[in-house]
Scaffold this active site. Structure first.
Site, mmCIF file in Angstrom:
data_model
loop_
_atom_site.group_PDB
_atom_site.id
_atom_site.type_symbol
_atom_site.label_atom_id
_atom_site.label_comp_id
_atom_site.label_asym_id
_atom_site.label_seq_id
_atom_site.Cartn_x
_atom_site.Cartn_y
_atom_site.Cartn_z
ATOM 1 N N GLU A 28 -63.750 13.229 -13.688
ATOM 2 C CA GLU A 28 -64.149 13.181 -15.145
ATOM 3 C C GLU A 28 -64.517 14.582 -15.346
ATOM 4 O O GLU A 28 -65.245 14.654 -16.365
ATOM 5 C CB GLU A 28 -65.012 11.987 -15.154
ATOM 6 C CG GLU A 28 -64.608 10.847 -14.976
ATOM 7 C CD GLU A 28 -65.604 9.787 -14.786
ATOM 8 O OE1 GLU A 28 -66.055 9.195 -16.088
ATOM 9 O OE2 GLU A 28 -66.142 9.340 -13.790
ATOM 10 N N SER A 154 -64.080 6.662 -16.284
ATOM 11 C CA SER A 154 -63.177 6.942 -17.140
ATOM 12 C C SER A 154 -62.092 6.049 -17.250
ATOM 13 O O SER A 154 -61.002 6.674 -17.579
ATOM 14 C CB SER A 154 -62.874 8.250 -17.286
ATOM 15 O OG SER A 154 -64.227 8.985 -17.907
ATOM 16 N N TYR A 222 -60.700 8.402 -25.060
ATOM 17 C CA TYR A 222 -60.802 9.774 -25.378
ATOM 18 C C TYR A 222 -59.984 10.481 -26.536
ATOM 19 O O TYR A 222 -60.263 11.442 -27.046
ATOM 20 C CB TYR A 222 -60.957 10.670 -24.250
ATOM 21 C CG TYR A 222 -61.936 10.119 -23.017
ATOM 22 C CD1 TYR A 222 -63.214 10.211 -23.515
ATOM 23 C CD2 TYR A 222 -61.521 9.793 -22.043
ATOM 24 C CE1 TYR A 222 -64.343 9.710 -22.743
ATOM 25 C CE2 TYR A 222 -62.454 9.216 -20.979
ATOM 26 C CZ TYR A 222 -63.769 9.254 -21.336
ATOM 27 O OH TYR A 222 -64.847 8.787 -20.424
ATOM 28 N N ASP A 263 -70.763 -2.369 -19.640
ATOM 29 C CA ASP A 263 -69.638 -2.877 -20.218
ATOM 30 C C ASP A 263 -69.181 -4.372 -19.721
ATOM 31 O O ASP A 263 -69.496 -4.874 -18.594
ATOM 32 C CB ASP A 263 -68.429 -2.277 -19.504
ATOM 33 C CG ASP A 263 -68.270 -0.726 -19.870
ATOM 34 O OD1 ASP A 263 -69.220 -0.254 -20.654
ATOM 35 O OD2 ASP A 263 -68.020 0.028 -19.131
ATOM 36 N N GLU A 280 -69.373 -3.297 -15.151
ATOM 37 C CA GLU A 280 -70.018 -2.411 -14.673
ATOM 38 C C GLU A 280 -71.164 -1.803 -15.544
ATOM 39 O O GLU A 280 -71.420 -2.167 -16.555
ATOM 40 C CB GLU A 280 -69.283 -1.315 -14.186
ATOM 41 C CG GLU A 280 -68.519 -0.555 -15.612
ATOM 42 C CD GLU A 280 -68.161 0.954 -15.478
ATOM 43 O OE1 GLU A 280 -68.347 1.341 -14.588
ATOM 44 O OE2 GLU A 280 -67.477 1.414 -16.375
ATOM 45 N N ASN A 282 -72.876 2.089 -16.491
ATOM 46 C CA ASN A 282 -72.631 3.377 -16.167
ATOM 47 C C ASN A 282 -74.178 4.125 -16.538
ATOM 48 O O ASN A 282 -74.829 3.928 -17.544
ATOM 49 C CB ASN A 282 -71.996 3.849 -17.250
ATOM 50 C CG ASN A 282 -70.526 3.301 -17.475
ATOM 51 O OD1 ASN A 282 -69.595 3.485 -16.685
ATOM 52 N ND2 ASN A 282 -70.320 2.050 -18.333
ATOM 53 N N GLY A 286 -70.945 8.376 -21.609
ATOM 54 C CA GLY A 286 -70.228 9.711 -22.291
ATOM 55 C C GLY A 286 -71.390 10.030 -23.442
ATOM 56 O O GLY A 286 -71.926 9.124 -24.157
HETATM 57 N N1 LIG Z 1 -61.370 -7.502 -14.433
HETATM 58 C C1 LIG Z 1 -61.140 -6.985 -15.555
HETATM 59 N N2 LIG Z 1 -60.521 -7.616 -16.376
HETATM 60 C C2 LIG Z 1 -59.747 -6.969 -17.758
HETATM 61 N N3 LIG Z 1 -59.939 -5.849 -17.945
HETATM 62 C C3 LIG Z 1 -60.494 -4.989 -16.895
HETATM 63 C C4 LIG Z 1 -61.052 -5.674 -15.876
HETATM 64 N N4 LIG Z 1 -61.726 -4.424 -15.249
HETATM 65 C C5 LIG Z 1 -61.418 -3.512 -15.952
HETATM 66 N N5 LIG Z 1 -60.766 -3.765 -16.933
HETATM 67 C C6 LIG Z 1 -60.385 -2.801 -18.136
HETATM 68 O O1 LIG Z 1 -60.247 -1.666 -17.476
HETATM 69 C C7 LIG Z 1 -61.535 -0.923 -18.191
HETATM 70 C C8 LIG Z 1 -62.191 0.127 -17.245
HETATM 71 O O2 LIG Z 1 -62.726 -0.551 -16.167
HETATM 72 P P1 LIG Z 1 -64.372 -0.437 -15.500
HETATM 73 O O3 LIG Z 1 -64.445 -1.614 -14.440
HETATM 74 O O4 LIG Z 1 -65.173 -0.366 -16.737
HETATM 75 O O5 LIG Z 1 -64.185 0.934 -14.860
HETATM 76 P P2 LIG Z 1 -64.577 2.500 -15.398
HETATM 77 O O6 LIG Z 1 -65.624 2.772 -14.449
HETATM 78 O O7 LIG Z 1 -63.266 3.333 -15.353
HETATM 79 O O8 LIG Z 1 -64.963 2.604 -16.763
HETATM 80 C C9 LIG Z 1 -62.389 -1.566 -18.786
HETATM 81 O O9 LIG Z 1 -63.159 -1.245 -19.888
HETATM 82 C C10 LIG Z 1 -61.317 -2.901 -19.292
HETATM 83 O O10 LIG Z 1 -60.580 -2.554 -20.372
HETATM 84 MG MG LIG Z 2 -66.144 1.355 -17.728
#
Ligand SMILES: Nc1ncnc2c1ncn2[C@@H]1O[C@H](COP(=O)(O)OP(=O)(O)O)[C@@H](O)[C@H]1O
Ligand SMILES: [Mg+2]
Length: 319
Positions: A28, A154, A222, A263, A280, A282, A286
């Site tokens: 990132e 990201s 982004y 999120d 998750e 954060n 950002g």
């Molecule tokens: N279990 C899930 N079901 C549906 N969409 C998901 C899931 N996990 C991740 N995503 C999609 O991927 C994106 C990034 O996942 P996330 O776990 O927040 O990791 P990062 O740390 O990369 O943001 C989420 O914002 C969502 O759009």
């Molecule tokens: Mg995320």
């Protein structure tokens, strides 16, 4: 620690030297440079004395030599978001922004963070952790599911495996794979994407993120026009408040400080119950004027500059 940073008299901007940390060498890096640059600009506009540092492996020596009053952490991902840089700042006794060592390390590890979330009643999607070779060989979970790094952000290295997919994603076997030897395989939660944030001890409003792209991937996050932010999120007041409650609970459960963003996915069955799961938290969200947290802070009455200045005033050691 300065008197101001420990909660004493307000900082006199012109007398306060802030080192803004950005860049680093995580996946990132580029996003972090944008965050750090925007925050450094805001601090300069507020009258702070600012030194921007592009973080590399000499960061400890650089900070020891510079002796700033405060470090503004504008890093994302490995090293800057996982407690490592926070540990250096503790050793050097330089007050810093965002979460401390333990909370940063926990939040960065999605597996361990989810265990803590579950222990305080925050709903999460079921997952398993497996070797990337095993995950690539055959479906280790019935599709649809998501393959993601345990400790990265990201949306880098995330794969959605759709219902009916014949094979798991083979990209995770690439020689230049940087997503770790073990990966998380998580049940796909269909539906909508919600996020909320904490600033100090207050929870902010809730944003719905809408994208036409396959998911909230790197481009959606982004690229110009990659996603739309709906604030306040057009969901029922019940769901809205639940997101806020869970966001504050997640922040407290991991022991976070300063600003964090959490999120969620919301799956609404027509006529049925809705499922809200936390994806998750954060600890280094950002921070450009159009990022999610600054938008939410604006709704709470803080301009971008005021938000960044608030973070500097809130900085401390022993976080
Ligand atoms: N279990 C899930 N079901 C549906 N969409 C998901 C899931 N996990 C991740 N995503 C999609 O991927 C994106 C990034 O996942 P996330 O776990 O927040 O990791 P990062 O740390 O990369 O943001 C989420 O914002 C969502 O759009
Ligand atoms: Mg995320």
């Amino acid at each position: 620690m300065t008197a101001a940073a420990s909660g004493g008299a307000p900082l006199h901007a012109a007398d306060t030297h802030v080192a803004v940390l950005g860049g680093g060498w995580s996946n990132e890096r580029e996003i972090s440079l944008v965050t750090a640059n925007a925050c450094a600009g805001a601090l300069r506009d507020r009258g702070y004395r600012v030194t921007e540092i592009d973080v590399d492996r000499s960061i400890a020596a650089r900070l020891a030599e510079l002796e700033p009053d405060i470090a503004f952490n504008g890093l994302h991902g490995t090293v800057g978001e996982d407690g490592t840089v926070q540990g250096i700042l503790e050793v050097l006794q330089i007050p810093y922004t965002h979460s401390g060592v333990l909370a940063s390390a926990l939040a960065m590890d999605k597996h361990r963070a989810k265990a803590i979330f579950e222990s305080v009643g925050i709903p999460v999607a079921e997952h398993l952790i497996a070797d990337r070779w095993e995950v690539a060989r055959e479906h280790v979970m019935a599709p649809p599911y998501v393959v993601k790094p345990i400790a990265e952000g990201s949306s880098v290295n995330i794969f959605i495996v759709k219902q009916g997919a014949a094979h798991p994603p083979q990209e995770i076997l690439r020689e230049d794979w940087t997503g770790g030897e073990e990966v998380m395989v998580e049940r796909f939660v269909p539906g909508r994407e919600l996020t909320s944030a904490v600033m100090g001890d207050k929870v902010l409003e809730v944003t719905e993120i809408v994208t036409d792209l396959p998911f909230y991937n790197y481009e959606a996050k982004y690229a110009e026009g990659g996603s739309k932010h709906l604030i306040p999120a057009p969901v029922s007041s019940n769901i809205y408040q639940r997101v806020q409650t869970l966001t504050l609970l997640a922040h407290r459960a991991l022991g976070c400080r300063g600003v964090t963003r959490t999120d969620f996915r919301l799956h609404e069955e027509p006529g049925g119950e809705s499922e809200l799961v936390c994806l998750e938290l954060n600890t280094q969200p950002g921070m450009t004027p159009t990022s999610l947290v600054p938008e939410l802070a604006a709704l709470a009455g803080y301009s971008f500059e005021e938000l960044v200045a608030w973070m500097v005033e809130d900085a401390s050691c022993n976080r």
